[in-house]
Design a protein around this motif. Sequence first.
Motif, PDB file in Angstrom:
ATOM      1  N   GLU A 188       0.725  -1.095  -0.375  1.00  0.00           N
ATOM      2  CA  GLU A 188      -0.493  -0.083  -0.265  1.00  0.00           C
ATOM      3  C   GLU A 188       0.562   1.683  -0.120  1.00  0.00           C
ATOM      4  O   GLU A 188       1.689   1.337   0.949  1.00  0.00           O
ATOM      5  CB  GLU A 188      -1.020  -0.188   1.510  1.00  0.00           C
ATOM      6  CG  GLU A 188      -1.802  -1.410   1.146  1.00  0.00           C
ATOM      7  CD  GLU A 188      -3.066  -1.339   2.894  1.00  0.00           C
ATOM      8  OE1 GLU A 188      -3.639  -0.356   3.239  1.00  0.00           O
ATOM      9  OE2 GLU A 188      -3.533  -2.234   2.991  1.00  0.00           O
ATOM     10  N   VAL A 189       0.475   2.176  -0.406  1.00  0.00           N
ATOM     11  CA  VAL A 189       1.439   3.600  -0.879  1.00  0.00           C
ATOM     12  C   VAL A 189       0.518   4.374  -0.299  1.00  0.00           C
ATOM     13  O   VAL A 189      -0.510   5.040   0.252  1.00  0.00           O
ATOM     14  CB  VAL A 189       1.093   4.139  -2.479  1.00  0.00           C
ATOM     15  CG1 VAL A 189       2.214   5.404  -3.156  1.00  0.00           C
ATOM     16  CG2 VAL A 189       2.322   2.594  -3.129  1.00  0.00           C
ATOM     17  N   CYS A 200      -0.394   7.596   0.484  1.00  0.00           N
ATOM     18  CA  CYS A 200      -0.465   9.166  -1.217  1.00  0.00           C
ATOM     19  C   CYS A 200      -0.104  10.143   0.171  1.00  0.00           C
ATOM     20  O   CYS A 200       0.337  11.206  -0.572  1.00  0.00           O
ATOM     21  CB  CYS A 200      -1.955   9.419  -1.282  1.00  0.00           C
ATOM     22  SG  CYS A 200      -1.915   7.789  -2.755  1.00  0.00           S
ATOM     23  N   MET A 205       3.820  10.838   0.475  1.00  0.00           N
ATOM     24  CA  MET A 205       4.219  10.362  -1.162  1.00  0.00           C
ATOM     25  C   MET A 205       4.363  12.109  -1.365  1.00  0.00           C
ATOM     26  O   MET A 205       5.260  12.327  -1.977  1.00  0.00           O
ATOM     27  CB  MET A 205       4.316   9.867  -2.299  1.00  0.00           C
ATOM     28  CG  MET A 205       4.177   8.604  -2.070  1.00  0.00           C
ATOM     29  SD  MET A 205       3.000   6.826  -3.325  1.00  0.00           S
ATOM     30  CE  MET A 205       4.503   7.961  -4.866  1.00  0.00           C
TER      31      MET A 205
END
Length: 83
Positions: free
Chosen positions: A70-71, A73, A76
Amino acid sequence: MSDNKKRLLLTELRKADGTQQDVAIKFGISRAYLGMIEVGVRNPTVKLMARIEKYFGIPANKLFPDLFFEVNCNKMKQNNKTA
């Protein structure tokens, strides 16, 4: 992968549905191959993963969390602002 806890949901769902042999027959694979998938020694093909996902009604990323990541967001976005 030595930690088979990552695929416990798959194993629990399979046990609720029947033996490895019973469920393997439903997927057209061997009992041994299903066992290896459950403990993480082998990974299912994309096609088989989709069939397992559809059969149990659970997303593949929940059944095989070790194969997905899972990123975050927000993290990021923050990293891109500082770069």
